[in-house]
Design a protein around this motif. Structure first.
Motif, PDB file in Angstrom:
ATOM      1  N   THR A 105     110.173  19.460  56.020  1.00 21.56           N
ATOM      2  CA  THR A 105     109.786  19.588  54.624  1.00 21.56           C
ATOM      3  C   THR A 105     108.514  18.777  54.409  1.00 21.56           C
ATOM      4  OG1 THR A 105     112.087  19.824  53.909  1.00 21.56           O
ATOM      5  CG2 THR A 105     110.466  19.272  52.226  1.00 21.56           C
ATOM      6  N   SER A 112     106.167  21.545  47.660  1.00 18.08           N
ATOM      7  CA  SER A 112     107.094  21.319  48.775  1.00 18.08           C
ATOM      8  C   SER A 112     107.122  22.577  49.635  1.00 18.08           C
ATOM      9  CB  SER A 112     108.506  21.015  48.259  1.00 18.08           C
ATOM     10  OG  SER A 112     108.562  19.762  47.639  1.00 18.08           O
ATOM     11  N   LEU A 133     109.112  25.745  48.239  1.00 21.03           N
ATOM     12  CA  LEU A 133     110.385  25.432  47.603  1.00 21.03           C
ATOM     13  C   LEU A 133     110.202  25.174  46.112  1.00 21.03           C
ATOM     14  CD1 LEU A 133     111.828  22.948  50.273  1.00 21.03           C
ATOM     15  CD2 LEU A 133     112.178  25.427  50.129  1.00 21.03           C
ATOM     16  N   ASP A 134     111.012  25.830  45.308  1.00 22.86           N
ATOM     17  CA  ASP A 134     111.041  25.614  43.854  1.00 22.86           C
ATOM     18  C   ASP A 134     109.642  25.565  43.240  1.00 22.86           C
ATOM     19  OD1 ASP A 134     113.853  25.370  43.970  1.00 22.86           O
ATOM     20  OD2 ASP A 134     113.632  23.271  44.578  1.00 22.86           O
ATOM     21  N   THR A 136     106.558  26.023  40.704  1.00 25.23           N
ATOM     22  CA  THR A 136     106.380  26.201  39.263  1.00 25.23           C
ATOM     23  C   THR A 136     105.653  27.521  39.027  1.00 25.23           C
ATOM     24  OG1 THR A 136     104.283  25.003  39.317  1.00 25.23           O
ATOM     25  CG2 THR A 136     106.273  23.712  38.929  1.00 25.23           C
ATOM     26  N   PRO A 234     104.884  31.763  43.485  1.00 24.94           N
ATOM     27  CA  PRO A 234     106.248  32.137  43.067  1.00 24.94           C
ATOM     28  C   PRO A 234     106.631  33.557  43.471  1.00 24.94           C
ATOM     29  CG  PRO A 234     105.152  30.930  41.314  1.00 24.94           C
ATOM     30  CD  PRO A 234     104.118  31.200  42.357  1.00 24.94           C
ATOM     31  N   ARG A 237     106.822  33.630  48.236  1.00 22.04           N
ATOM     32  CA  ARG A 237     107.267  32.290  48.610  1.00 22.04           C
ATOM     33  C   ARG A 237     107.366  32.095  50.119  1.00 22.04           C
ATOM     34  NH1 ARG A 237     112.374  30.769  44.880  1.00 22.04           N
ATOM     35  NH2 ARG A 237     112.329  29.046  46.383  1.00 22.04           N
TER      36      ARG A 237
END
Length: 668
Positions: A105, A112, A133-134, A136, A234, A237
């Motif tokens: 990671t 991330s 990862l995740d 925005t 997004p 990914r």
């Protein structure tokens, strides 16, 4: 799962010494360090076996990764050059996990990014996956990935040359075809990038510090055809690169998910294949699977260690109970035994199958005798009497015949005492087999202690089998020989002054060097010694040879004792069995201790404590595996192969044996 936090990952000294390994069941592998810097010639993302499990070539060496966020460029890779590490992407690693694949990671400018690597079982295919990862809603980045290729035998190194083809073989949507040299296979790189930028060039003087420590050539040039670009956002990914020798149709993210899911399920089944398994046993079980390989003709076999060992019958026979029987893989055990029976010649198993697919080498006096132990253990676990009677027993009788009458290297039962003698000038026949030029470092000619312990056990196994097959005459014959061997052994090998066993006997010479070989006289199922002698042997081995990671190969007070395994090849080989600690010997030590002192709760607690250091070791060298050897003195630095079959197998077998004893009523 093995987890390393940022304090280790971002410290180059720590992260570059921790290695990871992926295998494919064919002898191929992918391997590197947590830092992403290659520190060995054997490191690479696709070291493919072209004639499984041999002829391994490092094709794809590594990837140089750069992430662009706005106007900023961040290098995620690390490389060792002369006196400098550049770039220093390890500073962005937040975490590394072995879960069950290697996973990094990275944290870069509030993004991330997770990277994972795995090999597809049964294929020369390595999958590298990147996922944001995740994210925005407005996060956006471009990932640039530059493949660097070597295309050379995995024992060698390459440098800039004019023979390389500087153009791609072909570029198709989602696919690069690379064939740098005539006579080597085409590497296919599948990807979901948004483009490939052609930029052929050599990258010079990568330094591999582990090779420098080993006294070998340590720098290499690698070639790049250009770099791939990926969008990370997004909506997109996931980015992937799949390096393979297999002709495949175009691959999608869905295909990638299926490949990963299939491999994850396969490993989960392996991890839970043994009863009462905790996290430590499950990790060792996964590691054990990495040594099982299918040969090009379809037979099953065992790789002795990664990165540089191939098939050695001694390692296979010692390892099989832990690699396959403890893990419930009975059919696999039978297949491997069949393969070796088919190669038995003049009553001997081959010592080694060369990588070049030349004729096997037979310079071993002990591998063949270990086979009897494996057959007995297999029969106890499987009750497969048909296989043992029809296939194994005739070969075992043939082996005994040749050992009685004489076979290669003067291996022969002595008519005077029934003991087994072996030896030929310039030939190393026992597991202490280091040889430098024509110099055999530990020339143990004559009657050696562990060979005769194995010989005695082989005879008792044959006696047992004849009893089960109701062959009374043969049973009595083997019993008479075994009784004679036991009597002669106690008369000749007992060292009354030191209260232990001589290491070997050659004519009138009796070698008093204190080595761990004598532990087999107590550890094997049929002990040669009266109880008090057995206990004395275990006590002196414990006092002089036991360390947190196995047994020393020579006692510290011996003038030939070497504290550390280091230096060039000759220096290392001269220390290989002269004090260096061998992890596999922890298994026989546990067996011997149980045989000599019983299974009381106090003894089981003590033996459990002996294996505790290996739990920490799983996070220190080749992650999730156990090293071949360790320095003789603290801190007992791991050396040799980072992942060794018999180290993993014997620690796992001993661990599970102690657990099983815990469930049974104690015996004192």
């Amino acid at each position: 799962m093995i987890l390393l936090d940022e304090t280790i990952c971002r410290n180059y000294s720590d992260s570059s010494r921790r290695e990871w390994l992926e295998t494919n069941g064919l002898g191929s592998f992918a391997s590197g360090t947590v830092s992403s810097a290659n520190t060995r010639r054997y490191h690479g993302l696709l070291a493919a076996s072209l004639h499984p499990p041999g002829e391994r070539f490092v094709l794809l060496s590594k990837l140089e990764e750069t992430i662009l966020i706005g106007n900023q460029r961040y290098e995620l890779s690390s490389n060792q050059y002369r006196f400098v590490v550049h770039p220093q992407g390890h500073h962005f690693i937040k975490q590394f996990r072995l879960d069950p694949f290697p996973r990094w990671t990275f944290e870069v400018d509030r993004i991330s990014l997770e990277k994972s690597v795995f090999m597809v079982h049964g294929e020369n295919t390595t999958v590298i996956r990147y996922e944001i990862l995740d994210p925005t809603p407005h996060q956006f980045a471009v990932l640039a990935v530059r493949p660097l290729v070597a295309f050379r035998d995995y024992h060698s190194l390459t440098s800039e040359n004019g023979s390389i083809r500087r153009q791609l073989e072909a570029e198709e949507p989602g696919l690069l075809r690379i064939r740098p040299y005539e006579g080597l296979p085409e590497l296919r790189i599948h990807h979901n990038g948004i483009g490939f930028t052609v930029n052929p060039d050599w990258y010079h003087r990568f330094e591999y510090l582990e090779e420098l420590d080993r006294g070998l050539d340590y720098w290499e040039d690698l070639f790049s055809y250009g770099y791939l670009s990926y969008e990370l956002s997004p909506k997109k990914r996931l980015a992937f690169l799949i390096a393979t020798l297999k002709e495949k149709p175009s691959l999608s993210v869905s295909d990638l998910d299926q490949m990963e899911s299939k491999e994850r399920v396969r490993r989960q089944k392996i991890a839970v294949s043994i009863p009462q398994a905790d996290a430590f046993a499950q990790q060792l079980t996964l590691s054990a699977d990495s040594f099982i390989v299918r040969r090009s003709e379809g037979a099953m076999s065992v790789i002795a260690g990664y990165h540089w060992f191939t098939e050695w019958s001694r390692d296979t026979m010692i390892s099989l109970p832990g690699l396959a029987l403890v893990t419930g893989r009975l059919a696999l055990t039978r297949q491997i035994l069949s393969f070796f029976f088919n190669h038995c010649d003049q009553g001997m198993l081959p010592n080694h199958f060369p990588e070049s697919n030349g004729p096997p080498e037979f310079n071993t006096a002990d591998a063949t005798l270990w086979l009897f132990h494996v057959v007995r253990e297999y029969l106890d676990a499987s009750e497969d009497l048909a296989f043992v009677k029809e296939e194994a027993f005739p070969k075992m009788e043939e082996i005994i015949y040749y050992h009685q009458q004489g076979t290669r290297f003067n291996i022969r039962m002595a008519e005077t005492d029934g003991l087994l003698s072996a030896g030929a000038d310039g030939v190393q026949l026992t597991w202490m087999d280091a040889k430098i030029g024509e110099w055999v470092v530990t020339p143990r000619y004559g009657k050696t202690v562990e060979i005769n312990a194995l010989w005695y056990n082989a005879l008792r196994v044959m006696e047992q089998l004849c009893k089960r097959f109701k062959e009374r005459q043969k049973e009595e014959q083997y019993q008479r020989i075994a009784d004679r061997v036991q009597k002669s052994f106690n008369q000749m090998f007992w060292n009354a002054d030191d209260r232990c066993l001589f290491d070997f006997i050659n004519g009138d010479y009796k070698d008093r060097k204190l080595r761990p070989n004598q532990i087999l006289a107590v550890s094997l199922p049929f002990s040669l010694l009266p109880l008090e002698r057995a206990r004395s042997v275990v006590r002196i081995v414990k006092e002089k040879l036991l360390t947190p990671f196995g047994l020393r190969s020579l006692a510290p007070e011996d003038p030939d004792y070497r504290k550390a395994y280091r230096g060039n090849l000759a220096e290392r080989d001269s220390a290989y069995h002269q004090g260096t600690v061998w992890a596999w010997l922890m298994g026989p030590f546990v067996d011997a201790y149980l045989n000599a002192f019983g299974t009381s709760s106090e003894i089981l607690k003590y033996l459990k404590s002996l294996l505790e250091p290996f739990k920490a070791h799983l996070k220190e060298a080749m992650l999730g595996s156990i090293s071949e050897i360790f320095d003789a003195e603290p801190p007992h630095t791991p050396k040799g192969c980072g992942a060794q079959a018999w180290s993993v197998a014997e620690v796992l077998r001993a661990y599970q044996k102690i657990a099983c004893c815990d469930l049974d009523p104690p015996k004192d």
